[in-house]
Design a protein around this motif. Structure first.
Motif, short mmCIF file in Angstrom:
data_model
loop_
_atom_site.label_atom_id
_atom_site.label_comp_id
_atom_site.label_asym_id
_atom_site.label_seq_id
_atom_site.Cartn_x
_atom_site.Cartn_y
_atom_site.Cartn_z
N TYR A 50 -1.77 14.08 -54.16
CA TYR A 50 -1.98 12.98 -53.56
C TYR A 50 -0.51 12.44 -52.93
O TYR A 50 0.47 12.83 -53.20
N PHE A 51 -0.73 11.83 -51.77
CA PHE A 51 0.57 11.05 -51.31
C PHE A 51 0.94 10.16 -52.22
O PHE A 51 0.38 9.38 -52.81
N HIS A 52 2.53 10.06 -52.19
CA HIS A 52 3.10 9.20 -52.95
C HIS A 52 3.50 8.05 -52.33
O HIS A 52 4.09 8.16 -51.15
N GLY A 53 3.57 6.74 -52.73
CA GLY A 53 4.17 5.64 -52.24
C GLY A 53 5.68 5.39 -52.37
O GLY A 53 6.24 6.28 -53.12
N ARG A 54 5.83 4.28 -52.02
CA ARG A 54 7.12 3.81 -52.46
C ARG A 54 7.48 3.59 -53.81
O ARG A 54 6.62 3.39 -54.47
N LEU A 55 8.85 3.63 -54.23
CA LEU A 55 9.16 3.52 -55.59
C LEU A 55 8.91 2.04 -55.88
O LEU A 55 8.97 1.10 -55.01
N SER A 85 12.91 1.45 -53.37
CA SER A 85 11.93 0.51 -53.65
C SER A 85 11.83 -0.58 -52.81
O SER A 85 13.03 -0.91 -52.34
N SER A 86 10.52 -1.17 -52.77
CA SER A 86 10.67 -2.32 -51.96
C SER A 86 11.19 -3.54 -52.65
O SER A 86 11.07 -3.69 -53.79
N ALA A 87 11.20 -4.60 -51.93
CA ALA A 87 11.74 -5.90 -52.63
C ALA A 87 10.55 -6.48 -53.53
O ALA A 87 10.66 -7.05 -54.50
N SER A 88 9.26 -6.19 -53.41
CA SER A 88 8.12 -6.77 -53.91
C SER A 88 7.92 -5.86 -55.07
O SER A 88 7.48 -6.35 -56.24
N GLY A 89 8.18 -4.40 -54.90
CA GLY A 89 7.70 -3.55 -55.81
C GLY A 89 6.21 -3.27 -55.78
O GLY A 89 5.75 -2.59 -56.59
N LEU A 90 5.50 -3.77 -54.76
CA LEU A 90 3.98 -3.61 -54.55
C LEU A 90 3.70 -3.24 -53.39
O LEU A 90 2.57 -2.91 -52.98
N ASP A 91 4.63 -2.70 -52.32
CA ASP A 91 4.42 -2.33 -50.98
C ASP A 91 3.09 -1.05 -51.19
O ASP A 91 3.30 -0.01 -51.64
N PRO A 92 2.08 -1.27 -50.33
CA PRO A 92 1.26 -0.39 -50.53
C PRO A 92 1.38 0.70 -49.16
O PRO A 92 0.57 1.61 -49.07
N ASP A 93 2.43 0.57 -48.26
CA ASP A 93 2.42 1.32 -47.30
C ASP A 93 3.57 2.23 -47.10
O ASP A 93 4.60 1.88 -47.80
N ILE A 94 3.45 3.12 -46.41
CA ILE A 94 4.71 4.15 -46.20
C ILE A 94 4.72 4.41 -44.57
O ILE A 94 3.92 4.10 -44.07
N THR A 95 6.19 4.87 -44.31
CA THR A 95 6.17 5.09 -42.69
C THR A 95 5.29 6.26 -42.73
O THR A 95 4.96 7.29 -43.22
N PRO A 96 5.03 6.52 -41.35
CA PRO A 96 4.55 7.77 -40.90
C PRO A 96 5.42 9.11 -41.30
O PRO A 96 5.12 10.11 -41.47
N ALA A 97 6.74 8.83 -41.11
CA ALA A 97 7.58 9.95 -41.61
C ALA A 97 7.53 10.49 -43.03
O ALA A 97 7.60 11.54 -43.25
N ALA A 98 7.37 9.56 -43.63
CA ALA A 98 7.24 9.80 -45.25
C ALA A 98 5.94 10.58 -45.49
O ALA A 98 5.64 11.14 -46.36
N GLN A 139 4.19 12.36 -43.37
CA GLN A 139 4.53 13.65 -42.81
C GLN A 139 5.16 14.62 -43.59
O GLN A 139 4.89 15.60 -43.54
N PHE A 140 6.29 13.97 -44.32
CA PHE A 140 6.95 14.90 -45.37
C PHE A 140 6.14 15.42 -46.47
O PHE A 140 6.37 16.34 -46.81
N GLN A 141 5.32 14.82 -46.73
CA GLN A 141 4.24 15.01 -47.99
C GLN A 141 3.25 16.27 -47.52
O GLN A 141 2.79 16.69 -48.40
N ILE A 142 3.14 16.57 -46.23
CA ILE A 142 2.09 17.19 -45.89
C ILE A 142 2.07 18.58 -46.42
O ILE A 142 0.95 18.93 -47.10
#
Length: 205
Positions: A64-69, A131-144, A146-149
């Motif tokens: 699976y794709f991993h999200g932000r910490l 990590s994001s300020a909220s700790g709940l960020d559901p999104d990642i950048t396209p670059a992030a 692409q890196f995991q592909i």
């Protein structure tokens, strides 16, 4: 009383208007115009709610794709005076509060970046090690994404092109072309990845 009566009537009237009528009206209007958002932007699968597009989830599998910490915590079930790590805990939205000069933060980022660099010999997108300020960020950048592909394609026995097309299809642009940055919702991406893997797997007679 001549002075008190108008003041009391005004307080009661404004309480009814702004404390009851206005919130109920806005809630009803939101439900009519934006029913999905008003209900929490819930995502369902097989008629079951599996999450929200607004709150991230902790994916750790190589498939699976991993999200932000996420630095959110929860109460330790064995000791109520302590806390334990609880990624994407929507009841306790918070960041790590570690500043850019924090040695603990720098060491952790360095370790994570080295691990990811060993996985894919490319520059590591910053949102994969912060990590994001909220700790709940559901999104990642396209670059992030692409890196995991390469990792996901290998783990799923898919071609990198197949996963690449999925990422491109689910990349959301700036709002109205101006607001925010392009992003990919991790939960939606992983659900689409499961569907792609199911379609690509050999069918048994």
């Amino acid at each position: 009383m001549n002075h008190m009566r108008p003041a009391l009537v005004f307080v009661v009237l404004m309480t009814l208007l702004t404390g009851i009528a206005y919130p109920l009206g806005m809630t009803g209007l939101a439900g009519l115009l934006f029913p999905n958002q008003a209900q929490g932007s819930l995502i369902t699968r097989d008629s079951k709610v599996i999450g929200s597009s607004l709150i991230g989830q902790n994916f750790t599998s190589e498939k699976y794709f991993h999200g932000r910490l996420s630095a959110t915590t929860a109460t330790d079930p064995t000791d109520a005076t302590k806390t334990i790590s609880s990624p994407y805990n929507a009841a306790n939205s918070a960041g790590s509060n570690l500043g850019p000069t924090s040695k603990a933060l720098l060491d952790r980022v360095k370790t994570d970046a080295e691990k990811l660099h060993a996985e894919n010999n490319r520059p590591v997108p910053v949102d994969l090690v912060t990590s994001s300020a909220s700790g709940l960020d559901p999104d990642i950048t396209p670059a992030a994404a692409q890196f995991q592909i390469p990792r996901i394609a290998k783990a799923r026995n898919l071609t990198e092109m197949q996963v690449q097309e999925l990422v491109e299809h689910l990349t959301e642009p700036r709002l109205f072309g101006l607001i925010g940055e392009p992003h990919v919702n991790v939960l939606k991406l992983n659900l689409a990845l499961d569907e792609l893997a199911a379609r690509s797997s050999p069918q048994t007679p």
